[in-house]
Motif scaffolding. Structure first.
Motif, mmCIF file in Angstrom:
data_model
loop_
_atom_site.group_PDB
_atom_site.id
_atom_site.type_symbol
_atom_site.label_atom_id
_atom_site.label_comp_id
_atom_site.label_asym_id
_atom_site.label_seq_id
_atom_site.Cartn_x
_atom_site.Cartn_y
_atom_site.Cartn_z
ATOM 1 N N MET A 1 0.857 -1.195 0.000
ATOM 2 C CA MET A 1 0.000 0.000 0.000
ATOM 3 C C MET A 1 0.887 1.236 0.000
ATOM 4 S SD MET A 1 -2.831 1.131 2.820
ATOM 5 C CE MET A 1 -3.684 -0.416 2.605
ATOM 6 N N PRO A 2 0.966 2.004 -1.097
ATOM 7 C CA PRO A 2 1.867 3.145 -1.143
ATOM 8 C C PRO A 2 1.450 4.225 -0.162
ATOM 9 C CG PRO A 2 0.374 3.165 -3.008
ATOM 10 C CD PRO A 2 0.165 1.861 -2.323
ATOM 11 N N ASN A 3 2.435 4.942 0.347
ATOM 12 C CA ASN A 3 2.169 5.999 1.305
ATOM 13 C C ASN A 3 2.488 7.345 0.675
ATOM 14 O OD1 ASN A 3 2.029 7.498 3.860
ATOM 15 N ND2 ASN A 3 4.227 7.692 3.477
ATOM 16 N N THR A 4 1.560 8.270 0.758
ATOM 17 C CA THR A 4 1.819 9.616 0.253
ATOM 18 C C THR A 4 1.438 10.662 1.284
ATOM 19 O OG1 THR A 4 -0.391 9.704 -0.745
ATOM 20 C CG2 THR A 4 1.410 8.919 -2.141
ATOM 21 N N VAL A 5 1.239 10.249 2.533
ATOM 22 C CA VAL A 5 0.767 11.178 3.554
ATOM 23 C C VAL A 5 1.906 11.670 4.429
ATOM 24 C CG1 VAL A 5 -0.796 11.473 5.490
ATOM 25 C CG2 VAL A 5 -1.497 10.116 3.535
ATOM 26 N N ALA A 6 2.640 10.762 5.049
ATOM 27 C CA ALA A 6 3.760 11.128 5.902
ATOM 28 C C ALA A 6 5.019 10.464 5.354
ATOM 29 C CB ALA A 6 3.497 10.682 7.339
ATOM 30 N N PRO A 7 6.131 11.203 5.285
ATOM 31 C CA PRO A 7 7.340 10.669 4.635
ATOM 32 C C PRO A 7 7.854 9.368 5.237
ATOM 33 C CG PRO A 7 7.530 13.030 5.025
ATOM 34 C CD PRO A 7 6.294 12.582 5.727
ATOM 35 N N ASP A 8 7.731 9.216 6.566
ATOM 36 C CA ASP A 8 8.292 8.031 7.213
ATOM 37 C C ASP A 8 7.222 7.017 7.610
ATOM 38 O OD1 ASP A 8 7.116 9.650 9.069
ATOM 39 O OD2 ASP A 8 8.668 9.410 10.608
ATOM 40 N N ALA A 9 6.033 7.105 7.033
ATOM 41 C CA ALA A 9 4.949 6.193 7.398
ATOM 42 C C ALA A 9 5.258 4.787 6.883
ATOM 43 C CB ALA A 9 3.626 6.674 6.826
ATOM 44 N N PRO A 10 4.864 3.764 7.632
ATOM 45 C CA PRO A 10 5.150 2.391 7.207
ATOM 46 C C PRO A 10 4.239 1.937 6.074
ATOM 47 C CG PRO A 10 3.830 2.375 9.194
ATOM 48 C CD PRO A 10 4.165 3.820 8.925
ATOM 49 N N GLU A 11 4.699 0.971 5.318
ATOM 50 C CA GLU A 11 3.856 0.318 4.330
ATOM 51 C C GLU A 11 2.885 -0.604 5.068
ATOM 52 O OE1 GLU A 11 3.783 0.533 1.016
ATOM 53 O OE2 GLU A 11 5.391 2.029 0.848
ATOM 54 N N LEU A 12 1.640 -0.593 4.696
ATOM 55 C CA LEU A 12 0.629 -1.397 5.379
ATOM 56 C C LEU A 12 0.146 -2.522 4.478
ATOM 57 C CD1 LEU A 12 -1.601 1.280 7.142
ATOM 58 C CD2 LEU A 12 0.297 -0.024 8.102
ATOM 59 N N GLN A 13 -0.009 -3.700 5.075
ATOM 60 C CA GLN A 13 -0.628 -4.806 4.364
ATOM 61 C C GLN A 13 -2.142 -4.634 4.406
ATOM 62 O OE1 GLN A 13 0.703 -8.738 5.597
ATOM 63 N NE2 GLN A 13 2.459 -7.804 6.628
ATOM 64 N N ARG A 14 -2.795 -5.073 3.337
ATOM 65 C CA ARG A 14 -4.257 -5.080 3.345
ATOM 66 C C ARG A 14 -4.726 -6.488 3.024
ATOM 67 N NH1 ARG A 14 -9.036 -5.223 1.202
ATOM 68 N NH2 ARG A 14 -10.601 -3.634 1.671
ATOM 69 N N PRO A 15 -5.046 -7.258 4.057
ATOM 70 C CA PRO A 15 -5.570 -8.608 3.797
ATOM 71 C C PRO A 15 -6.841 -8.547 2.949
ATOM 72 C CG PRO A 15 -5.000 -8.320 6.116
ATOM 73 C CD PRO A 15 -4.936 -6.958 5.490
ATOM 74 N N ASP A 16 -7.151 -9.644 2.302
ATOM 75 C CA ASP A 16 -8.374 -9.734 1.493
ATOM 76 C C ASP A 16 -9.538 -10.027 2.444
ATOM 77 O OD1 ASP A 16 -10.449 -10.231 -0.218
ATOM 78 O OD2 ASP A 16 -9.312 -11.545 -1.549
ATOM 79 N N PHE A 17 -10.086 -8.967 3.018
ATOM 80 C CA PHE A 17 -11.098 -9.137 4.049
ATOM 81 C C PHE A 17 -12.380 -9.761 3.515
ATOM 82 C CE2 PHE A 17 -8.487 -5.743 6.007
ATOM 83 C CZ PHE A 17 -8.158 -6.400 7.180
ATOM 84 N N ASP A 18 -12.736 -9.459 2.289
ATOM 85 C CA ASP A 18 -13.940 -10.072 1.722
ATOM 86 C C ASP A 18 -13.812 -11.597 1.704
ATOM 87 O OD1 ASP A 18 -15.123 -7.645 1.337
ATOM 88 O OD2 ASP A 18 -14.513 -7.455 -0.764
ATOM 89 N N LYS A 19 -12.649 -12.076 1.275
ATOM 90 C CA LYS A 19 -12.425 -13.528 1.232
ATOM 91 C C LYS A 19 -12.343 -14.108 2.645
ATOM 92 C CE LYS A 19 -9.534 -17.103 -0.888
ATOM 93 N NZ LYS A 19 -9.512 -17.945 0.321
#
Length: 348
Positions: A1-19
């Motif tokens: 998940m790309p970050n464009t909000v804070a320069p040092d923000a971590p990359e976040l995983q997004r599980p497939d919640f629907d599945k």
């Protein structure tokens, strides 16, 4: 998940919640369908329902704690997606953590960290690593809850009791007037009217919140009709309550169609209340009476304050002290009474 909000923000995983949710629901449905009799199936569902609620009581706060830490201190893009909830749920959760009520304008995101530290919100360094597992647990539990809830509480058409709210309010008004009319000393009447207004308002806040919780559960999870009439509020007020609960625009947000209600409520984390139909009448009665007591006592308080103000020894500061209201607030109320009466005062 790309970050464009804070320069040092971590990359976040997004599980497939629907599945995740679908797999969890399918697995539980298969388990319950394998139970031979309806009685045994419902017994197992009751057991599972309590177990799921107990687990959610632990997992949900932990998910929110991780999401809030990320949103406040590290500000990655779309933390709500990594948590498996809507943006509005994240917004409400962050506001609650920062101690902001619904009427306080949202501060800029760059100020959240300072506000979070001031509010004692913990910073969790490894929140980004922990959130996927906890969010997956939460999604699994909510899917399982839906399966057993639909079995145990199928949302059948519910006939709600309609109360005579006019009679309830008239009785409350008469009781307050009788009490205050019997108090001839104006200072004592001012004190008593202020106390009744304050206590009734506090009671209404608590009772109305619980009334609304039950009403929303009935509206979104059952086929109950005319919930607004059962709870004693105007239709436009009920529409606004539903929109706010769903995170929609208070006036123009499109309310879901009948077959969309349950999914919309679950996405907005609207709570299901098992005994909502049984509890709503008493809560609606108490809320209506408390509101009537508050309005009546407040009106008498204001009238009494306006009568006292011109008297020697009574100024707006003393009136404010007796009523427990801010001086600007009680001054505006007294002036409104005087304007209505066609009188005025030069007292400060």
């Amino acid at each position: 998940m790309p970050n464009t909000v804070a320069p040092d923000a971590p990359e976040l995983q997004r599980p497939d919640f629907d599945k995740i949710r679908q797999d969890a629901a399918d697995a539980l449905k298969a388990e319950l369908d394998a139970i031979p009799t309806l009685q045994e199936r419902r017994g197992r569902a009751h057991e599972l329902y309590r177990q799921i609620l107990d687990e959610l009581a632990v997992v949900r706060p932990e998910r929110d704690r991780l999401m809030v830490s990320l949103a406040i201190y590290q500000r990655p893009r779309a933390a709500h997606e990594a948590a498996g909830c809507t943006r509005d749920v994240q917004r409400r959760t962050v506001r609650a953590a920062l101690g902001l009520d619904d009427t306080t304008p949202a501060p800029p995101a760059r100020e959240w960290a300072d506000l979070g530290r001031a509010a004692g919100v913990p910073f969790i360094p490894d929140a980004a690593d922990k959130l996927p597992k906890v969010a997956t647990q939460h999604a699994t539990l909510t899917a399982r809850r839906r399966v057993v809830r639909d079995l145990l509480f199928p949302g059948d058409s519910i006939k709600l009791e309609r109360l005579d709210f006019k009679a309830i309010k008239d009785k409350a008004v008469a009781e307050v007037r009788a009490t205050l009319d019997a108090t001839k000393d104006l200072e004592e009447r001012l004190k008593e009217a202020s106390r009744i207004a304050r206590d009734a308002d506090a009671e209404h806040v608590v009772v109305a919140a619980e009334r609304d919780r039950c009403a929303l559960s009935l509206e979104f999870y059952t086929r109950a009709r005319a919930v607004d009439k059962a709870m004693g509020v105007a239709r436009n007020a009920f529409d606004e309550l539903r929109r706010v609960a769903l995170g929609l625009d208070r006036k123009t947000g499109r309310l879901p169609a009948e077959d969309e209600k349950k999914a919309a409520a679950e996405a907005a984390d609207i709570e299901f209340v098992e005994d909502a139909a049984e509890r709503l009448p008493d809560l609606a009665r108490k809320a209506a009476a408390a509101r009537a007591r508050h309005l009546t006592a407040a009106a008498i308080r204001n009238e009494t304050a306006a009568e006292l103000e011109p008297r020697l020894g009574w100024d707006m500061r003393r009136i404010a002290d007796v009523t427990g209201l801010h001086i600007d607030s009680i001054r505006a109320k007294v002036r409104a009474v005087q304007k209505r009466r066609g009188t005025s005062s030069t007292a400060v």
